[in-house]
Scaffold this active site. Structure first.
Site, PDB file in Angstrom:
ATOM      1  N   VAL A  41       0.945  -3.966   4.063  1.00 44.66           N
ATOM      2  CA  VAL A  41       0.777  -5.337   4.634  1.00 44.66           C
ATOM      3  C   VAL A  41       2.033  -6.153   4.314  1.00 44.66           C
ATOM      4  CG1 VAL A  41      -1.770  -5.249   4.478  1.00 44.66           C
ATOM      5  CG2 VAL A  41      -0.331  -6.008   2.471  1.00 44.66           C
ATOM      6  N   SER A  92       0.778  -1.234   0.155  1.00 42.67           N
ATOM      7  CA  SER A  92      -0.061  -0.093  -0.031  1.00 42.67           C
ATOM      8  C   SER A  92       0.892   1.088   0.027  1.00 42.67           C
ATOM      9  CB  SER A  92      -0.937   0.051   1.169  1.00 42.67           C
ATOM     10  OG  SER A  92      -2.000  -0.532   0.937  1.00 42.67           O
ATOM     11  N   TYR A 145      -2.533  -2.089 -10.514  1.00 41.40           N
ATOM     12  CA  TYR A 145      -2.783  -1.956  -9.277  1.00 41.40           C
ATOM     13  C   TYR A 145      -1.943  -3.006  -8.414  1.00 41.40           C
ATOM     14  CZ  TYR A 145      -4.578  -1.871  -4.251  1.00 41.40           C
ATOM     15  OH  TYR A 145      -4.615  -1.899  -2.779  1.00 41.40           O
ATOM     16  N   LYS A 169       0.524   3.389  -3.030  1.00 42.81           N
ATOM     17  CA  LYS A 169      -0.754   4.373  -3.090  1.00 42.81           C
ATOM     18  C   LYS A 169      -0.148   5.803  -2.991  1.00 42.81           C
ATOM     19  CE  LYS A 169      -3.845   0.790  -1.336  1.00 42.81           C
ATOM     20  NZ  LYS A 169      -4.331   0.379  -0.197  1.00 42.81           N
ATOM     21  N   TYR A 180      -4.206   3.302   7.765  1.00 45.63           N
ATOM     22  CA  TYR A 180      -5.532   2.491   7.820  1.00 45.63           C
ATOM     23  C   TYR A 180      -6.536   3.098   8.654  1.00 45.63           C
ATOM     24  CZ  TYR A 180      -2.232  -0.915   5.665  1.00 45.63           C
ATOM     25  OH  TYR A 180      -1.144  -1.393   4.774  1.00 45.63           O
TER      26      TYR A 180
HETATM   27  O1  DON Z   1      -4.758  -4.253  -1.960  1.00 45.59           O
HETATM   28  C1  DON Z   1      -4.291  -4.944  -1.328  1.00 45.59           C
HETATM   29  O2  DON Z   1      -4.575  -6.103  -0.826  1.00 45.59           O
HETATM   30  C2  DON Z   1      -2.603  -5.185  -1.375  1.00 45.59           C
HETATM   31  N1  DON Z   1      -1.980  -5.147  -2.505  1.00 45.59           N
HETATM   32  C3  DON Z   1      -2.221  -3.717  -0.713  1.00 45.59           C
HETATM   33  C4  DON Z   1      -2.559  -3.928   0.588  1.00 45.59           C
HETATM   34  C5  DON Z   1      -2.032  -3.029   1.755  1.00 45.59           C
HETATM   35  O3  DON Z   1      -0.644  -2.842   1.674  1.00 45.59           O
HETATM   36  C6  DON Z   1      -3.004  -2.346   2.558  1.00 45.59           C
HETATM   37  N2  DON Z   1      -3.666  -1.615   2.016  1.00 45.59           N
HETATM   38  N3  DON Z   1      -4.079  -0.335   2.424  1.00 45.59           N
END
Ligand code: DON
Length: 331
Positions: A274, A77, A204, A80, A256
């Site tokens: 994550v 994430s 993505y 992003k 988050y």
């Molecule tokens: O969308 C997902 O599940 C992951 N590729 C990114 C997740 C992540 O790090 C937390 N998302 N805010």
């Protein structure tokens, strides 16, 4: 014995700072046992839960690193932030903000319920999945490689090398992405996506699978701390307005549904992923005391054992401690 608070007699030499950070990495390491690896992307389960590392890079050029600093990891994430920055640079800030809001949700990053219950016209912010997928759809390009090219360029401008994609992580996420597909279909129905769904999701998942090091993360933080300029060359890498907007979103939405607590107790813009990475930004601050990194710094933390919100459990504690003791807060 770990070193305590900084007092006026402390000499802030590089050695002193190094010992200080070493002590506290060892101290907080025990918390790695309390967290769990992200299991919904199967490949992330291969990480070692006991890893914990930190890299701090000052605008003044001083770098302190400690713990497990040599483990490459995918940014997840944290990407992003880069897609948001690149979309703003390609399409203009107001175009992007007409399509994604800047409000924290207080809900999980992959929540669908929020979208439907609030009947909103645009996703809450670019750092929840619905907002991030929307922003990815705004990137120019007809293929995922074309869409990602300016992100790699941005990273190369900062880091001096072009990071690679971890294709195993990409495949692992693509094959198990039920929730993100559900969010994507919802966004197609509501007319929020500007590029076709499969292309958007492929882009993505790829952006999440960019692999970097802890030092890279700290380096990126330093550029943001310096309002988008490279402190060495004074060249503008990110326009100031975009860098500031990204930082304000990191402060309000970057961690988050723990963003409020992080802003209140740590007080610096940060974004987590994550895989266990966190990039944090300590802008220059006016203080009368002699404190470390008064000119500002970027901080990268890595600890793949996560808390319930999906943030590095030991990493957050370590960051909170250092930010408090060094008075890094922007407030
Ligand atoms: O969308 C997902 O599940 C992951 N590729 C990114 C997740 C992540 O790090 C937390 N998302 N805010």
């Amino acid at each position: 014995m770990v070193q305590g608070a900084i007092n006026q007699n402390t000499k802030l030499t590089k050695d002193w700072l190094q010992n200080y950070v070493d002590d506290w990495v060892k101290f907080y390491w025990k918390h790695t046992k309390e967290g769990e690896l992200a299991s919904y992307i199967p490949h992330l389960m291969q990480a070692d839960k006991s890893h914990l590392g930190i890299s701090i890079m000052g605008i003044n050029g001083v770098t302190i690193e400690s713990g497990d600093v040599d483990i490459p990891f995918t940014i997840q994430s944290i990407s992003k932030v880069f897609t948001f920055i690149v979309a703003c640079m390609e399409r203009g800030v107001s175009y992007v903000l007409d399509r994604v809001d800047v409000e924290p949700t207080g809900a999980a990053f992959n929540s669908i319920m929020h979208l439907e219950m609030k009947q909103i016209k645009k996703p809450f912010n670019p750092f929840v999945n619905a907002g991030a997928i929307t922003v990815t759809s705004l990137l120019n390009g007809k293929t995922s490689d074309e869409k990602l090219e300016p992100i790699f360029e941005l990273l190369e401008n900062i880091l001096g090398y072009c990071p690679s994609l971890n294709m195993d992580v990409f495949k692992s996420e693509s094959e198990t992405s039920i929730r993100n597909r559900a969010i994507g279909y919802y966004l197609v129905e509501t007319g929020n996506l500007e590029s076709e769904l499969d292309l958007t999701l492929e882009t993505y998942f790829k952006q999440c699978s960019i692999e970097i090091s802890l030092k890279d993360l700290a380096h990126i933080g330093t550029i943001l701390a310096n309002d988008g300029k490279d402190p060495k060359t004074e060249l503008e890498i990110i326009p100031k307005q975009v860098a500031r907007l990204a930082k304000s979103l990191m402060l309000t939405c970057g961690m988050y549904d723990a963003s409020g607590k992080f802003a209140a107790y740590v007080g610096i813009p940060a974004k987590s992923g994550v895989s266990g990475g966190i990039v944090a930004v300590a802008p220059p601050r006016a203080r009368h005391e002699d404190l470390p990194f008064l000119e500002g710094c970027g901080i990268g933390v890595y600890g793949p054992a996560l808390d319930k919100q999906g943030n590095s459990i030991a990493g957050i504690r370590l960051l909170r401690h250092i930010a408090k003791q060094w008075d890094l807060s922007i407030f």
